[in-house]
Scaffold this motif. Structure first.
Motif, PDB file in Angstrom:
ATOM      1  N   GLU B 176      92.208  45.227  24.753  1.00 60.60           N
ATOM      2  CA  GLU B 176      91.997  44.746  26.114  1.00 60.60           C
ATOM      3  C   GLU B 176      93.269  44.696  26.959  1.00 60.60           C
ATOM      4  N   GLY B 177      94.391  44.933  26.281  1.00 61.13           N
ATOM      5  CA  GLY B 177      95.651  44.869  27.008  1.00 61.13           C
ATOM      6  C   GLY B 177      96.000  43.478  27.500  1.00 61.13           C
ATOM      7  N   VAL B 178      95.730  42.475  26.650  1.00 58.71           N
ATOM      8  CA  VAL B 178      96.056  41.085  27.004  1.00 58.71           C
ATOM      9  C   VAL B 178      96.874  40.464  25.872  1.00 58.71           C
ATOM     10  N   PRO B 179      97.570  39.330  26.125  1.00 59.31           N
ATOM     11  CA  PRO B 179      98.309  38.669  25.044  1.00 59.31           C
ATOM     12  C   PRO B 179      97.358  38.167  23.947  1.00 59.31           C
ATOM     13  N   VAL B 180      97.908  38.078  22.722  1.00 59.07           N
ATOM     14  CA  VAL B 180      97.096  37.631  21.584  1.00 59.07           C
ATOM     15  C   VAL B 180      96.483  36.252  21.859  1.00 59.07           C
ATOM     16  N   GLY B 181      97.281  35.370  22.464  1.00 58.31           N
ATOM     17  CA  GLY B 181      96.789  34.028  22.773  1.00 58.31           C
ATOM     18  C   GLY B 181      95.545  34.056  23.649  1.00 58.31           C
ATOM     19  N   THR B 182      95.525  34.979  24.592  1.00 56.19           N
ATOM     20  CA  THR B 182      94.363  35.116  25.479  1.00 56.19           C
ATOM     21  C   THR B 182      93.135  35.582  24.689  1.00 56.19           C
ATOM     22  N   ALA B 183      93.360  36.543  23.810  1.00 60.10           N
ATOM     23  CA  ALA B 183      92.249  37.047  22.995  1.00 60.10           C
ATOM     24  C   ALA B 183      91.678  35.932  22.126  1.00 60.10           C
ATOM     25  N   LYS B 184      92.570  35.137  21.529  1.00 62.43           N
ATOM     26  CA  LYS B 184      92.140  34.028  20.682  1.00 62.43           C
ATOM     27  C   LYS B 184      91.293  33.035  21.487  1.00 62.43           C
ATOM     28  N   THR B 185      91.778  32.724  22.694  1.00 65.65           N
ATOM     29  CA  THR B 185      91.051  31.780  23.537  1.00 65.65           C
ATOM     30  C   THR B 185      89.660  32.310  23.889  1.00 65.65           C
ATOM     31  N   ARG B 186      89.589  33.592  24.204  1.00 65.94           N
ATOM     32  CA  ARG B 186      88.286  34.183  24.545  1.00 65.94           C
ATOM     33  C   ARG B 186      87.309  34.095  23.369  1.00 65.94           C
ATOM     34  N   ILE B 187      87.801  34.418  22.180  1.00 65.01           N
ATOM     35  CA  ILE B 187      86.933  34.367  20.999  1.00 65.01           C
ATOM     36  C   ILE B 187      86.458  32.929  20.774  1.00 65.01           C
ATOM     37  N   ARG B 188      87.416  32.000  20.856  1.00 69.40           N
ATOM     38  CA  ARG B 188      87.093  30.598  20.571  1.00 69.40           C
ATOM     39  C   ARG B 188      86.115  30.019  21.609  1.00 69.40           C
ATOM     40  N   THR B 189      86.370  30.339  22.868  1.00 66.78           N
ATOM     41  CA  THR B 189      85.505  29.803  23.919  1.00 66.78           C
ATOM     42  C   THR B 189      84.084  30.359  23.795  1.00 66.78           C
ATOM     43  N   ALA B 190      83.994  31.658  23.551  1.00 68.10           N
ATOM     44  CA  ALA B 190      82.683  32.290  23.431  1.00 68.10           C
ATOM     45  C   ALA B 190      81.917  31.712  22.239  1.00 68.10           C
ATOM     46  N   MET B 191      82.591  31.558  21.118  1.00 68.83           N
ATOM     47  CA  MET B 191      81.939  31.009  19.927  1.00 68.83           C
ATOM     48  C   MET B 191      81.494  29.567  20.163  1.00 68.83           C
ATOM     49  N   GLY B 192      82.310  28.831  20.889  1.00 69.58           N
ATOM     50  CA  GLY B 192      81.958  27.443  21.211  1.00 69.58           C
ATOM     51  C   GLY B 192      80.658  27.374  22.001  1.00 69.58           C
ATOM     52  N   LYS B 193      80.513  28.281  22.953  1.00 72.59           N
ATOM     53  CA  LYS B 193      79.293  28.294  23.776  1.00 72.59           C
ATOM     54  C   LYS B 193      78.076  28.723  22.958  1.00 72.59           C
ATOM     55  N   LEU B 194      78.325  29.664  22.068  1.00 72.33           N
ATOM     56  CA  LEU B 194      77.225  30.148  21.218  1.00 72.33           C
ATOM     57  C   LEU B 194      76.730  29.017  20.313  1.00 72.33           C
ATOM     58  N   ARG B 195      77.691  28.291  19.759  1.00 75.81           N
ATOM     59  CA  ARG B 195      77.346  27.181  18.876  1.00 75.81           C
ATOM     60  C   ARG B 195      76.574  26.101  19.639  1.00 75.81           C
ATOM     61  N   THR B 196      76.980  25.846  20.864  1.00 76.39           N
ATOM     62  CA  THR B 196      76.290  24.856  21.678  1.00 76.39           C
ATOM     63  C   THR B 196      74.860  25.305  21.987  1.00 76.39           C
ATOM     64  N   ALA B 197      74.698  26.601  22.221  1.00 73.33           N
ATOM     65  CA  ALA B 197      73.357  27.119  22.514  1.00 73.33           C
ATOM     66  C   ALA B 197      72.437  26.944  21.319  1.00 73.33           C
ATOM     67  N   LEU B 198      73.012  26.985  20.118  1.00 74.66           N
ATOM     68  CA  LEU B 198      72.219  26.837  18.897  1.00 74.66           C
ATOM     69  C   LEU B 198      71.962  25.381  18.571  1.00 74.66           C
ATOM     70  N   ALA B 199      72.860  24.514  18.990  1.00 70.46           N
ATOM     71  CA  ALA B 199      72.891  23.135  18.508  1.00 70.46           C
ATOM     72  C   ALA B 199      71.620  22.320  18.696  1.00 70.46           C
ATOM     73  N   PRO B 200      71.000  22.309  19.893  1.00 71.33           N
ATOM     74  CA  PRO B 200      69.871  21.399  20.061  1.00 71.33           C
ATOM     75  C   PRO B 200      68.697  21.707  19.133  1.00 71.33           C
ATOM     76  N   GLY B 201      68.473  22.979  18.849  1.00 71.32           N
ATOM     77  CA  GLY B 201      67.348  23.361  17.994  1.00 71.32           C
ATOM     78  C   GLY B 201      67.652  23.112  16.544  1.00 71.32           C
ATOM     79  N   ARG B 202      66.765  23.649  15.720  1.00 70.08           N
ATOM     80  CA  ARG B 202      66.984  23.537  14.276  1.00 70.08           C
ATOM     81  C   ARG B 202      68.099  24.492  13.876  1.00 70.08           C
ATOM     82  N   GLU B 203      68.535  24.342  12.650  1.00 71.32           N
ATOM     83  CA  GLU B 203      69.548  25.257  12.130  1.00 71.32           C
ATOM     84  C   GLU B 203      68.903  26.609  11.884  1.00 71.32           C
ATOM     85  N   VAL B 204      69.737  27.628  11.774  1.00 65.15           N
ATOM     86  CA  VAL B 204      69.220  28.964  11.489  1.00 65.15           C
ATOM     87  C   VAL B 204      68.906  29.029  10.011  1.00 65.15           C
TER      88      VAL B 204
END
Ligand SMILES: [Zn+2]
Lengths: 230, 207
Positions: B176-204
């Motif tokens: 992506e041509g960005v600093p490693v720190g930025t890539a890490k933040t993007r991965i972490r933020t996206a995963m956080g949102k995904l986990r939240t989307a799963l959270a209210p329902g039952r587990e997979v």
């Protein structure tokens, strides 16, 4: 529980997503895993992230494998499957062919012989399986506690799912045979009364019922099976 | 002969005749596989080959390699059926994870170029697409899809690169041509949102 094994909870939190996706470089990974060993809260967090990663994979569309894939996989699995049953299959194939001849003789289905020969392993498998698999509900005083599937043949196995509120585990499973004998299949745990479990058991006279017993030997539920054959 | 689906099971407590293997629940099929039953093995492969091959081809991008990954996946599943734990995920989830690990190992071993930009775009679209034709599209997967679709584009890309292609934050950063720190933040933020989307329902974690 701020710090364990050289990594803080905050640092772990920063890396948890990459860890759960399996893309963390080896050295960081080792430190993170060491932290998780001693920190239940971070462990739970990474577990939730792992579920999210698994869920992401479930969004990847399915795709049809190349022609012949199934046969190639079966050839590869061959050694880990039971040779006894491959023999049995061949015998069934003969039976199917004989039935086809009979059908041909009565003029009921002239196409059957050709198709039975042409796609032997494919057509025989599901047809034979239909008569081997039986299912019954686990009943206790009119209450349904679960379902049992029993697959007969030379290497029989069964599978059951139990949903029995208030029943503590572990529970034991036995099979009643048509000759009156009983075979103990195994023991498995229940969590909040729920559990599912499967196992093989020795070949012998047909199973007519499956029982679920408490650890102390009390019968908790029974599933009666329809007659084998069919 | 009538064949009403639900009520008969509840009333009678049994079937009159044998069941086709196709009707067996996933984990029951796995129990049969554990017992080394070849008929069950065929049914098992038939039921899950699309799923397994889909994951494999998405990651390795080559039919021949994907077939190899898919074959190995079934071989492993067969050999390790007893370690499957239904509380940790459904059978297709388990198989997808095996296929995914094998595919990533293969890509890494071959030092392949991480990802074709066009493949990435196509996969992103497939992952966020919510077509009605997808018969198995249950509520949970619909929720997930929209969670991924709602991510800022760069986060969704980082998520797919790390979560599906198995790319490290450094590789994401280079692509992506960005600093490693930025890539890490993007991965972490996206995963956080995904986990939240799963959270209210039952587990997979249901069969
Ligand atoms: Zn911690």
């Amino acid at each position: 529980m701020g710090e364990c094994c050289g990594m803080t909870c905050f640092q772990l939190h920063e890396l948890g997503a990459e860890l759960s996706l399996g893309v963390l470089p080896a050295r960081e990974r080792a430190a993170a895993v060491a932290h998780l060993d001693g920190c239940a809260r971070c462990r739970a967090e990474v577990h939730r992230l792992t579920l999210a990663g698994d869920a992401l994979l479930s969004l990847v569309p399915g795709a049809e494998p190349p022609v012949g894939f199934e046969d190639r996989v079966m050839a590869r699995l061959g050694p880990s499957l039971r040779p006894v049953q491959r023999l049995r299959r061949r015998r069934r194939l003969v039976l199917v062919a004989a039935a086809a001849v009979a059908a041909l003789a009565t003029g009921a289905g002239g196409w059957a012989l050709g198709s039975a020969e042409g796609t032997a392993t494919r057509t025989v498998v599901p047809a034979a399986a239909q008569t081997q698999l039986r299912s019954g509900q686990l009943m206790a005083d009119g209450r349904v506690l679960g379902r049992v599937y029993v697959h007969g043949g030379p290497s029989p196995w069964l599978f059951m799912s139990v949903d029995a509120d208030g029943v503590p585990g572990p529970v034991r499973c036995t099979v009643q045979r048509s000759d009156g004998s009983t075979v103990s299949v195994g023991t498995f745990p229940l969590r909040d009364g729920y559990g599912s479990w499967g196992a093989g058991y020795p070949a012998g006279p047909d199973a007519i019922a499956v029982r679920l017993l408490s650890a102390g030997g009390t019968v908790l539920a029974t599933a009666h099976l329809p007659a084998a054959g069919g | 002969m009538r064949n009403p689906p639900g009520p008969v099971l509840r009333m009678g407590g049994m079937h009159r005749m044998g069941l086709p293997l196709e009707r067996l629940p996933d984990d029951a099929l796995l129990a049969g596989l554990m017992a080394g039953d070849p008929e069950v093995a065929v049914a098992f492969v038939r039921r899950f080959q699309r799923r397994v091959f889909g994951v494999a081809i998405a990651v390795v991008g080559d039919v021949q390699l994907a077939e190899d990954v898919a074959q190995q996946t079934f071989e492993r599943a067969c050999r390790h059926a007893q370690v499957y734990d239904s509380r940790r995920g459904s059978v297709p989830t388990w198989l997808s994870a095996i296929a995914h690990n094998l595919a990533i190992d293969m890509v890494r071993a071959r030092h392949s170029t991480p990802v074709d930009p066009e493949d990435l775009i196509a996969l992103l679209e497939a992952v966020t697409d919510t077509p009605e034709r997808r018969a198995i599209a249950d509520e949970e997967s619909a929720q997930l899809r929209s969670a991924v679709a709602e991510l800022p584009r760069e986060q969704a890309r980082a998520l797919v690169m790390a979560g599906i292609y198995g790319m490290t934050a450094r590789q994401v950063a280079e692509t992506e041509g960005v600093p490693v720190g930025t890539a890490k933040t993007r991965i972490r933020t996206a995963m956080g949102k995904l986990r939240t989307a799963l959270a209210p329902g039952r587990e997979v974690g249901h069969g």
